[in-house]
Enzyme design. Sequence first.
Site, PDB file in Angstrom:
ATOM      1  N   CYS A  10      67.957  27.489  35.136  1.00  0.00           N
ATOM      2  CA  CYS A  10      67.351  26.163  35.176  1.00  0.00           C
ATOM      3  C   CYS A  10      67.914  25.482  36.422  1.00  0.00           C
ATOM      4  O   CYS A  10      69.130  25.439  36.608  1.00  0.00           O
ATOM      5  CB  CYS A  10      67.744  25.384  33.920  1.00  0.00           C
TER       6      CYS A  10
ATOM      7  N   HIS B  37      59.562  26.270  36.691  1.00  0.00           N
ATOM      8  CA  HIS B  37      58.133  26.325  36.375  1.00  0.00           C
ATOM      9  C   HIS B  37      57.242  26.561  37.599  1.00  0.00           C
ATOM     10  O   HIS B  37      56.112  26.992  37.464  1.00  0.00           O
ATOM     11  CB  HIS B  37      57.685  25.014  35.727  1.00  0.00           C
TER      12      HIS B  37
ATOM     13  N   THR C 202      67.840  22.347  37.299  1.00  0.00           N
ATOM     14  CA  THR C 202      68.523  21.075  37.046  1.00  0.00           C
ATOM     15  C   THR C 202      69.937  21.360  36.533  1.00  0.00           C
ATOM     16  O   THR C 202      70.908  20.772  37.012  1.00  0.00           O
ATOM     17  CB  THR C 202      67.730  20.235  36.020  1.00  0.00           C
TER      18      THR C 202
ATOM     19  N   TYR D  22      65.153  18.721  30.983  1.00  0.00           N
ATOM     20  CA  TYR D  22      66.451  18.332  31.540  1.00  0.00           C
ATOM     21  C   TYR D  22      66.241  17.530  32.839  1.00  0.00           C
ATOM     22  O   TYR D  22      67.100  16.767  33.237  1.00  0.00           O
ATOM     23  CB  TYR D  22      67.293  19.574  31.890  1.00  0.00           C
TER      24      TYR D  22
ATOM     25  N   GLU E 216      53.181  24.428  31.827  1.00  0.00           N
ATOM     26  CA  GLU E 216      53.268  24.662  30.371  1.00  0.00           C
ATOM     27  C   GLU E 216      51.873  24.715  29.746  1.00  0.00           C
ATOM     28  O   GLU E 216      51.645  25.440  28.789  1.00  0.00           O
ATOM     29  CB  GLU E 216      54.095  23.559  29.707  1.00  0.00           C
TER      30      GLU E 216
ATOM     31  N   CYS F 196      62.383  24.719  40.970  1.00  0.00           N
ATOM     32  CA  CYS F 196      62.212  24.431  39.536  1.00  0.00           C
ATOM     33  C   CYS F 196      61.623  25.686  38.907  1.00  0.00           C
ATOM     34  O   CYS F 196      60.739  26.317  39.490  1.00  0.00           O
ATOM     35  CB  CYS F 196      61.269  23.256  39.340  1.00  0.00           C
TER      36      CYS F 196
ATOM     37  N   ASP G  51      67.944  28.236  29.750  1.00  0.00           N
ATOM     38  CA  ASP G  51      67.136  27.237  30.456  1.00  0.00           C
ATOM     39  C   ASP G  51      66.899  26.076  29.497  1.00  0.00           C
ATOM     40  O   ASP G  51      67.130  26.197  28.292  1.00  0.00           O
ATOM     41  CB  ASP G  51      65.788  27.858  30.868  1.00  0.00           C
ATOM     42  N   SER G  52      66.401  24.973  30.039  1.00  0.00           N
ATOM     43  CA  SER G  52      66.046  23.837  29.186  1.00  0.00           C
ATOM     44  C   SER G  52      64.905  24.206  28.245  1.00  0.00           C
ATOM     45  O   SER G  52      64.679  23.520  27.254  1.00  0.00           O
ATOM     46  CB  SER G  52      65.629  22.665  30.061  1.00  0.00           C
TER      47      SER G  52
HETATM   48  N1  DGL Z   1      63.976  24.130  33.872  1.00  0.00           N
HETATM   49  C1  DGL Z   1      63.860  22.908  34.614  1.00  0.00           C
HETATM   50  C2  DGL Z   1      64.297  23.143  36.059  1.00  0.00           C
HETATM   51  O1  DGL Z   1      64.223  24.236  36.568  1.00  0.00           O
HETATM   52  C3  DGL Z   1      62.452  22.366  34.579  1.00  0.00           C
HETATM   53  C4  DGL Z   1      62.079  21.780  33.233  1.00  0.00           C
HETATM   54  C5  DGL Z   1      62.961  20.637  32.826  1.00  0.00           C
HETATM   55  O2  DGL Z   1      62.879  19.548  33.442  1.00  0.00           O
HETATM   56  O3  DGL Z   1      63.724  20.824  31.897  1.00  0.00           O
HETATM   57  O4  DGL Z   1      64.733  22.228  36.698  1.00  0.00           O
END
Ligand code: DGL
Length: 273
Positions: free
Chosen positions: A81, A194, A83, A50, A160, A192, A18-19
């Site tokens: 992730c 999060h 994105t 990301y 976060e 997403c 993941d990012s």
């Molecule tokens: N992990 C990213 C997503 O699921 C969220 C956090 C980011 O923007 O890196 O899109």
Amino acid sequence: MKSLQIKNLHKRPIGVFDSGIGGLTVARALFEILPNENIIYLGDTARLPYGTKSKETVILYSIECLKFLLSKKVKMIVVACNTASSFAVPFLQKITKIPVIGVLIPGSEAAVNMTKNNKIGLIGTLGTVKSLSYKKAIIRLNKKAEVFSQACSLFVQLAEDGWTDNKIAELTAKEYLTDISKKGIDTMILGCTHYPILKNTISKVIGKNIKLIDSGEETAKKVNIILQEKKLLNTQKKKGEHRFFVTDFPNNFHQIAERFLGKKIHNVKQVKL
Ligand code: DGL
């Protein structure tokens, strides 16, 4: 399929990236569904987020994450992730012969199966929403479906910081979600990593009649199916080992990670990609 003929391939770990930290919601679902699997998690915390970066950059970063996991001899890669799943999965699949799966298709399939009126909401980062990848995947699965999207950038920071059930979270959710919840949708994808952390607040704001899809949980179910089909399930009786790698140490990594996972973690190492 050269790599699938490797001896004892099933004993190898599953690689997840993941990012940053959000993908731990996907990892948590994997830990629950596949308790005997060894799992290596990579969080690209140095280059988070990301969600605001260009397609080209996200693809480049994703390829680096993939190469790191391949160097750890994993048997499968989960792009945890949204994105990166939206932009990079087809490119990653061309690089390796082991299965690479993102969160996008399992989340879309679950939404299409869940909706009764074919009106589906999608919330995610700016990158995910602008990519239209969920919309395209959903329409491919059900031509009658209508998809309404909304980027909710601030949710990442709220999750976060652990601000998930307070007044700020509720006000932010109201601001982002009031319009989309009036479109007649009966299902909404948490697109997403999060957002599952904010599930209660989101549900409170949009109402219980709109069912939420957690792409992470759906992905973990799909990973289980793929491993079974390919005879790659780890048959060991003991609990799987979980190792964590990050590209930078945010000060509170441990605290956030333990909150996301709901358990203590020890094996965290910093790496360069
Ligand atoms: N992990 C990213 C997503 O699921 C969220 C956090 C980011 O923007 O890196 O899109």
